[in-house]
Design a protein around this motif. Structure first.
Motif, PDB file in Angstrom:
ATOM      1  N   ALA A 206       3.030  -2.238 -13.941  1.00 15.66           N
ATOM      2  CA  ALA A 206       2.286  -1.266 -13.125  1.00 15.66           C
ATOM      3  C   ALA A 206       3.231  -0.299 -12.430  1.00 15.66           C
ATOM      4  O   ALA A 206       2.977   0.905 -12.362  1.00 15.66           O
ATOM      5  CB  ALA A 206       1.426  -1.997 -12.101  1.00 15.66           C
ATOM      6  N   LEU A 207       4.336  -0.831 -11.934  1.00 19.05           N
ATOM      7  CA  LEU A 207       5.323   0.029 -11.257  1.00 19.05           C
ATOM      8  C   LEU A 207       5.871   1.084 -12.210  1.00 19.05           C
ATOM      9  O   LEU A 207       6.013   2.252 -11.853  1.00 19.05           O
ATOM     10  CB  LEU A 207       6.490  -0.817 -10.743  1.00 19.05           C
ATOM     11  CG  LEU A 207       6.293  -1.576  -9.438  1.00 19.05           C
ATOM     12  CD1 LEU A 207       7.505  -2.458  -9.175  1.00 19.05           C
ATOM     13  CD2 LEU A 207       6.085  -0.631  -8.261  1.00 19.05           C
ATOM     14  N   THR A 208       6.164   0.663 -13.412  1.00 22.99           N
ATOM     15  CA  THR A 208       6.716   1.580 -14.410  1.00 22.99           C
ATOM     16  C   THR A 208       5.726   2.702 -14.714  1.00 22.99           C
ATOM     17  O   THR A 208       6.122   3.837 -14.984  1.00 22.99           O
ATOM     18  CB  THR A 208       7.033   0.812 -15.717  1.00 22.99           C
ATOM     19  OG1 THR A 208       7.806  -0.330 -15.370  1.00 22.99           O
ATOM     20  CG2 THR A 208       7.799   1.670 -16.697  1.00 22.99           C
TER      21      THR A 208
ATOM     22  N   VAL B 154       0.882  -1.182   0.000  1.00 25.78           N
ATOM     23  CA  VAL B 154       0.000   0.000   0.000  1.00 25.78           C
ATOM     24  C   VAL B 154       0.912   1.223   0.000  1.00 25.78           C
ATOM     25  O   VAL B 154       1.475   1.598   1.031  1.00 25.78           O
ATOM     26  CB  VAL B 154      -0.936  -0.016   1.225  1.00 25.78           C
ATOM     27  CG1 VAL B 154      -1.865   1.182   1.218  1.00 25.78           C
ATOM     28  CG2 VAL B 154      -1.738  -1.299   1.246  1.00 25.78           C
ATOM     29  N   PHE B 155       1.076   1.807  -1.175  1.00 26.23           N
ATOM     30  CA  PHE B 155       2.152   2.784  -1.369  1.00 26.23           C
ATOM     31  C   PHE B 155       1.642   4.196  -1.627  1.00 26.23           C
ATOM     32  O   PHE B 155       0.770   4.426  -2.450  1.00 26.23           O
ATOM     33  CB  PHE B 155       3.035   2.360  -2.548  1.00 26.23           C
ATOM     34  CG  PHE B 155       4.038   1.281  -2.207  1.00 26.23           C
ATOM     35  CD1 PHE B 155       4.025   0.664  -0.963  1.00 26.23           C
ATOM     36  CD2 PHE B 155       4.986   0.879  -3.128  1.00 26.23           C
ATOM     37  CE1 PHE B 155       4.946  -0.321  -0.643  1.00 26.23           C
ATOM     38  CE2 PHE B 155       5.917  -0.108  -2.826  1.00 26.23           C
ATOM     39  CZ  PHE B 155       5.894  -0.707  -1.574  1.00 26.23           C
ATOM     40  N   ASP B 156       2.251   5.112  -0.942  1.00 30.06           N
ATOM     41  CA  ASP B 156       2.027   6.546  -1.132  1.00 30.06           C
ATOM     42  C   ASP B 156       2.611   6.960  -2.496  1.00 30.06           C
ATOM     43  O   ASP B 156       3.781   6.680  -2.782  1.00 30.06           O
ATOM     44  CB  ASP B 156       2.772   7.272   0.004  1.00 30.06           C
ATOM     45  CG  ASP B 156       2.508   8.755   0.049  1.00 30.06           C
ATOM     46  OD1 ASP B 156       2.010   9.301  -0.937  1.00 30.06           O
ATOM     47  OD2 ASP B 156       2.821   9.364   1.098  1.00 30.06           O
ATOM     48  N   THR B 157       1.805   7.609  -3.304  1.00 32.32           N
ATOM     49  CA  THR B 157       2.313   8.136  -4.583  1.00 32.32           C
ATOM     50  C   THR B 157       1.969   9.622  -4.690  1.00 32.32           C
ATOM     51  O   THR B 157       1.606  10.109  -5.748  1.00 32.32           O
ATOM     52  CB  THR B 157       1.708   7.378  -5.787  1.00 32.32           C
ATOM     53  OG1 THR B 157       0.278   7.441  -5.695  1.00 32.32           O
ATOM     54  CG2 THR B 157       2.151   5.934  -5.833  1.00 32.32           C
ATOM     55  N   SER B 158       2.052  10.321  -3.573  1.00 39.04           N
ATOM     56  CA  SER B 158       1.668  11.732  -3.561  1.00 39.04           C
ATOM     57  C   SER B 158       2.768  12.605  -4.174  1.00 39.04           C
ATOM     58  O   SER B 158       3.904  12.158  -4.392  1.00 39.04           O
ATOM     59  CB  SER B 158       1.359  12.192  -2.139  1.00 39.04           C
ATOM     60  OG  SER B 158       2.491  12.038  -1.333  1.00 39.04           O
TER      61      SER B 158
ATOM     62  N   ILE C 221      10.429   2.934  -6.558  1.00 44.94           N
ATOM     63  CA  ILE C 221      10.129   1.963  -7.619  1.00 44.94           C
ATOM     64  C   ILE C 221      11.252   0.909  -7.707  1.00 44.94           C
ATOM     65  O   ILE C 221      10.976  -0.293  -7.798  1.00 44.94           O
ATOM     66  CB  ILE C 221       9.987   2.679  -8.995  1.00 44.94           C
ATOM     67  CG1 ILE C 221       8.881   3.744  -8.932  1.00 44.94           C
ATOM     68  CG2 ILE C 221       9.732   1.680 -10.123  1.00 44.94           C
ATOM     69  CD1 ILE C 221       7.507   3.236  -8.688  1.00 44.94           C
ATOM     70  N   ALA C 222      12.500   1.365  -7.637  1.00 45.71           N
ATOM     71  CA  ALA C 222      13.634   0.424  -7.726  1.00 45.71           C
ATOM     72  C   ALA C 222      13.631  -0.525  -6.528  1.00 45.71           C
ATOM     73  O   ALA C 222      13.866  -1.736  -6.684  1.00 45.71           O
ATOM     74  CB  ALA C 222      14.942   1.211  -7.788  1.00 45.71           C
TER      75      ALA C 222
END
Lengths: 287, 350
Positions: A135-137, A78-82, A94-95
């Motif tokens: 999806a990560l990319t 569950v990742f913050d992408t703000s 991402i890495a």
């Protein structure tokens, strides 16, 4: 053999968020507690039931079994992408995630849920590494932070296959909630209710974890992992995985405990050194 | 409730490199003219989407120099539309677009020496345009809980319409949101809690005062009635909160007001352990705005706490599996001044 069968049954029933102390067969109640033991940065192995002491609602319990938990992991990232992560921190995240996926076993599933102001299921629980990498990319960092909403909505996306795998949520964030409808108390209550193991990875320049991260990890029976720079994320994720692979499964039949909705559970070490983390308790039935 | 929003497709925009013979000033001038002509912000702004606000600056200055009131108004409105569109993605980007738009809309009123020749009606109209423009921009910031940006713009809206119920309500909303952001029990060390509690109480009181001022100015201003109910709920004055929210729901005609009344009523019921009532309120809110994450999170949590796990999971999964192409921030906090934006769009078309 009978004992093994019981443990498996308990593990299956424990996947239901409604009942952390599942009941199966007439009159047999078993509580299953996952515990990790760390000595500094190293997991402590080789412990037996004589090395643990468990109290339920303050009442000492006789431990039935202690085994190393061998079930495959089912990770929910569950990742913050703000917007605040934009630039090198996001690239490092991402890495680090890519590396985490590399280190999983083929039968270990991953779901990727992202949140900024909106919560999105980027990839439902899958064994397909290519889908995860794609999806990560495609992720971008934009918007505010709604971590409370994300935690509650993510808990409700627990994969149905969790009966034969150990569900673990790893929450990553770099900042405070700025956009949720739900409050932090509600997020913590939902975690306690779910019984989901929750680890928290924080990226913040200040030393130490935030109170919220500590409380969230405590409610979820996990730990807080703090990174002061984005470059440390890769190593932190590896350490989280190491710890997840070194967890003990403790079972006991509650005895002499009061009939209560919420049961406090404490796990301590005897004749061994290390720091124990385990879920703080379990619910029985509904309120 | 489907709100018409601007959808600027950033990725599909031709870059300046593909148009080496056109200066930024000219591209901007044409975009503003196209917006004035068509009212279609999405299409008109497309050639600007690859340009950062600082790259637009020479073009904005050129419009200011030409000082044509229609062009100024059109450019200001286009800046507003772009700022609203990017609000959910980049707070700093929105601030830059709004700063330029604010200068443009302020410049519609000519310097005193020239404005002496304007009629009182025209002066009033210009003041109204400026006030509503700043109100809408401020409400955009409130929709994403950005109080710094919002307060600056509210101040400017208040300069030209200080007794407006809408401006008082914006002031109250800023205090109310601020109080919410100060309710961070689990973030701060225990030593900070007493200070935060006092700060929060003070902000709620100031919000209440602002909503009451709005209602003195316009007793039927429904948003102030509903938000007063919310503040009373946060102040633990359940009886007064219920009365205000019920009155607000009765007065409300706009879906966004009905949505807000339902959400706040749900929160009030939840705080009183009436989970059945809360679920019904959140379901009502969700039926009005099916794409609202706030309503989904609120309902899912109420279902979870009621022991209705399957229902909670369904609410959450339905939400995340649905395609959401609306600009969520327009109804995130219920603060966005949609009527104001419509008024500006219509005024430009007249």
């Amino acid at each position: 053999m009978r004992r093994v069968a019981i443990v498996v049954l308990v593990a299956a029933a424990a996947a239901s968020p409604a009942a952390q102390r599942p009941t199966f067969r007439a009159g047999v109640d078993v509580v299953r507690i996952e515990a990790s033991v760390m000595n500094g940065r190293s997991a402590v192995g080789g412990l037996k039931k004589e090395n643990f002491a468990v109290t339920d609602s303050g009442v000492p319990q006789a431990i039935d079994s202690v085994t190393l938990d061998r079930m495959p992991l089912s990770l929910m990232l569950v990742f913050d992408t703000s917007e605040s992560l934009l630039g090198p921190p996001f690239t490092a995240l991402i890495a680090a995630t890519d590396r985490l996926i590399d280190n999983l076993r083929p039968n270990e599933a991953v779901a990727l849920i992202t949140f900024s102001d909106q919560v999105r299921v980027a990839v439902p629980s899958t064994l397909d590494r290519a889908a995860l990498r794609a999806a990560l990319t495609g992720l971008t960092a934009a918007g505010a932070t709604s971590i409370n909403d994300a935690i509650v909505l993510s808990l409700l996306h627990r994969p149905p296959s969790a009966t034969d795998a150990r569900s673990v949520m790893i929450v990553f964030s770099d900042g405070r909630d700025t956009a949720s409808w739900l409050g932090s108390s509600q997020a913590l209550a939902a975690v306690r209710r779910s019984g989901m193991l929750v680890h928290v990875v924080e990226l913040r320049p200040e030393a130490g974890a935030t109170n919220f991260a500590r409380e969230l990890a405590k409610a979820g029976g996990g730990r807080v992992w703090s990174a002061r720079s984005a470059g440390a994320l890769r190593e932190l994720f590896e350490r989280v995985l190491d710890e997840l692979r070194a967890r003990y499964l403790i079972t006991y039949y509650p005895s002499g405990v009061p009939a209560a909705f919420w049961h406090n559970v404490k796990v301590k070490l005897k004749n061994a050194r290390g720091e124990v983390t385990a879920r703080p308790g379990y619910y029985v039935g509904s309120q | 409730m489907r709100m018409r929003t601007v959808a600027i497709v950033l990725a599909s925009v031709p870059t300046l490199l593909a148009q080496p013979d056109r200066s930024v000033v000219e591209i901007y001038r044409q975009a503003v003219a196209a917006y004035l002509e068509s009212g279609d912000a999405a299409t008109s702004a497309r050639p600007l989407a690859s340009l950062r606000p600082d790259q637009l600056e020479p073009a904005v200055k050129a419009v200011l120099t030409r000082a044509d009131p229609r062009e100024l108004e059109s450019a200001a409105d286009l800046q507003l539309e772009i700022g609203i569109t990017v609000a959910g993605l980049s707070v700093s980007g929105t601030g830059a677009y709004f700063d330029q738009g604010s200068r443009l809309v302020t410049a519609i009123l000519p310097p005193p020496a020239i404005s002496k020749g304007l009629s009182a009606v025209r002066m009033e109209e210009i003041a109204l345009i400026s006030s509503i423009w700043h109100r809408v921009a401020a409400s955009t910031f409130l929709s994403i809980n950005d109080l710094t940006g919002a307060r600056r713009l509210i101040q400017r809206a208040g300069r030209v319409a200080s007794e407006s119920a809408a401006v008082f309500t914006l002031v109250g909303t800023a205090h109310e949101i601020d109080a919410g952001l100060n309710d961070l029990d689990h973030w701060d060390p225990a030593s900070a809690k007493p200070g935060r509690t006092m700060m929060r109480a003070s902000l709620l009181l100031r919000a209440e005062e602002a909503y009451r001022s709005a209602l003195e100015s316009d007793p039927g201003y429904v948003l102030a009635v509903i938000r007063l109910g919310r503040v009373q709920s946060l102040q633990k004055n359940a009886k007064a909160a219920r009365e205000s929210l019920e009155r607000g729901a009765t007065l409300a005609r706009e879906p966004r007001h009905l949505f807000l009344a339902a959400m706040f009523m749900g929160a009030l019921q939840e705080s009183q352990n009436d989970l059945t009532g809360a679920r019904q309120s959140y379901e009502r809110a969700l039926s009005i705005v099916p794409q609202s994450q706030d309503a989904v999170a609120a309902l899912a949590f109420a279902e979870l706490m009621s022991g209705r796990i399957n229902r909670a999971e369904k609410v959450a999964r339905d939400y995340t599996s649905a395609r959401r192409d609306d600009a969520w921030w327009l109804h995130k906090t219920g603060a966005f001044d949609f009527e104001g934006l419509q008024w500006l769009r219509q005024h430009l078309r007249q």
